[in-house]
Design a protein around this motif. Sequence first.
Motif, PDB file in Angstrom:
ATOM      1  N   VAL A 202      50.373  37.346  42.846  1.00 55.96           N
ATOM      2  CA  VAL A 202      50.832  38.347  41.899  1.00 55.96           C
ATOM      3  C   VAL A 202      51.529  37.625  40.748  1.00 55.96           C
ATOM      4  CG1 VAL A 202      51.041  40.234  43.554  1.00 55.96           C
ATOM      5  CG2 VAL A 202      52.939  38.676  43.255  1.00 55.96           C
ATOM      6  N   ASP A 203      51.155  37.994  39.536  1.00 55.06           N
ATOM      7  CA  ASP A 203      51.727  37.345  38.349  1.00 55.06           C
ATOM      8  C   ASP A 203      51.630  35.822  38.452  1.00 55.06           C
ATOM      9  OD1 ASP A 203      52.290  39.637  37.010  1.00 55.06           O
ATOM     10  OD2 ASP A 203      54.393  39.736  37.619  1.00 55.06           O
ATOM     11  N   TYR A 233      53.252  48.716  40.659  1.00 51.86           N
ATOM     12  CA  TYR A 233      52.554  47.502  40.217  1.00 51.86           C
ATOM     13  C   TYR A 233      51.270  47.302  41.017  1.00 51.86           C
ATOM     14  CZ  TYR A 233      51.502  42.558  39.528  1.00 51.86           C
ATOM     15  OH  TYR A 233      50.855  41.374  39.256  1.00 51.86           O
ATOM     16  N   THR A 236      48.468  49.868  40.025  1.00 52.49           N
ATOM     17  CA  THR A 236      47.989  49.902  38.637  1.00 52.49           C
ATOM     18  C   THR A 236      47.557  48.539  38.111  1.00 52.49           C
ATOM     19  OG1 THR A 236      50.258  49.640  37.790  1.00 52.49           O
ATOM     20  CG2 THR A 236      49.451  51.889  38.106  1.00 52.49           C
ATOM     21  N   THR A 237      47.911  47.451  38.786  1.00 55.43           N
ATOM     22  CA  THR A 237      47.629  46.099  38.297  1.00 55.43           C
ATOM     23  C   THR A 237      46.769  45.345  39.310  1.00 55.43           C
ATOM     24  OG1 THR A 237      49.793  46.084  37.210  1.00 55.43           O
ATOM     25  CG2 THR A 237      48.651  43.972  37.430  1.00 55.43           C
ATOM     26  N   PRO A 238      45.686  44.694  38.869  1.00 52.10           N
ATOM     27  CA  PRO A 238      44.893  43.892  39.811  1.00 52.10           C
ATOM     28  C   PRO A 238      45.710  42.734  40.385  1.00 52.10           C
ATOM     29  CG  PRO A 238      43.689  44.314  37.765  1.00 52.10           C
ATOM     30  CD  PRO A 238      45.101  44.728  37.519  1.00 52.10           C
ATOM     31  N   PHE A 239      45.519  42.459  41.662  1.00 54.91           N
ATOM     32  CA  PHE A 239      46.180  41.342  42.323  1.00 54.91           C
ATOM     33  C   PHE A 239      45.246  40.815  43.413  1.00 54.91           C
ATOM     34  CE2 PHE A 239      47.248  45.070  44.734  1.00 54.91           C
ATOM     35  CZ  PHE A 239      47.219  44.665  46.063  1.00 54.91           C
TER      36      PHE A 239
END
Length: 358
Positions: A202-203, A233, A236-239
């Motif tokens: 992640v990130d 997160y 809504t966010t690809p990981f």
Amino acid sequence: MPPASSDLLVSVAVVVAVSVAIGAVVPFAVRRLGRRWPPAEALVRAARFPFRVLVLVVGLNAVVAANRPRGDGAELWDTLALALRILGIINGAWLLAVVMLFAVDAALRRADAGLDPRNAKRVRTQVQVTRRVVVVAIVFLALGAILLSFPGVRAVGASLLASAGLVSVVAALAAQSTLGNLFAGLQLAFSDAIRIDDTVIVDEEYGTIEEITLSYVVVKTWDDRRVVLPCTYFTTTPFENWTRKDTEMIGTVLLQLDWRTDLSGLRAEFERLLDSTPLYNGRSSGMVVTDATQGLVTVRASVTADDPGLLWDLQCLVREGLVTWVREHDPEALPRQRWEIVPGRHDGQPTGRADHAA
């Protein structure tokens, strides 16, 4: 001593005695009925104290209701009845929470004992989120019941019902972020997108899922830092989730070597390294040349391990072993840079050609 006081004391004594008897008989009966069910003893130990207090409060509430006078002079009795009612609500919520959490923990124990690691992690994640939902729901119900015990609060609640539509809209707008995280947390727990101990990226941070709450997720990175992310997160966010289906993984080790590399000897050393370590699970391995440009060849060694942590250790072991073998047994494979010196143009004297290795 006045007769009324004597009757009251007798009633209180009888209630206390009956409560003590019930508090002793019921746990004993549960133990006897559940003697073939090992968790019964743990349930009795956890619920014994709140059950006994609840029985005593219910009995005292009945004594107050039977002896409370009507009309003037009943303010003290009304206050005592209200205090007993609130205490009964608190103890009832306490007992309900103990029983519900015991059932949730029993499901977790069964998951740890009878399921494979992947399904056990999924159930553990769902159980942890369910525990928090149960506690929050019981606390809110208990607080609502306590507030409704006060006549003034009931009147305010009745007056607010007239404007419930406006209040609901305002509350939804004000709590949009909080409710979004709440529903996202429930979605994560029961959609199997992430679980406790899953390995994720992640990130651009490598780590494992350490905790999932109703509002945020804690990711423990490889260097023991904690990255706290809102539940939204992960919706809504690809990981990347490296262990969603299974924990086995394939990793690669890349080496850039000279064209004169002894590939047969390097491959034999690679196989020897895999045979000598328990980190390799034996599922898949191979060594191939994937590129040959700019005077170097790229050798890729692929290995497999049971989980990402073991895979990282195996990759480091293979890389170190191959580098050591090349340095000690095949120095001709060390990377080289070659260039050609052309004849000089100013004095007209040729300088010849040379092959330099660096």
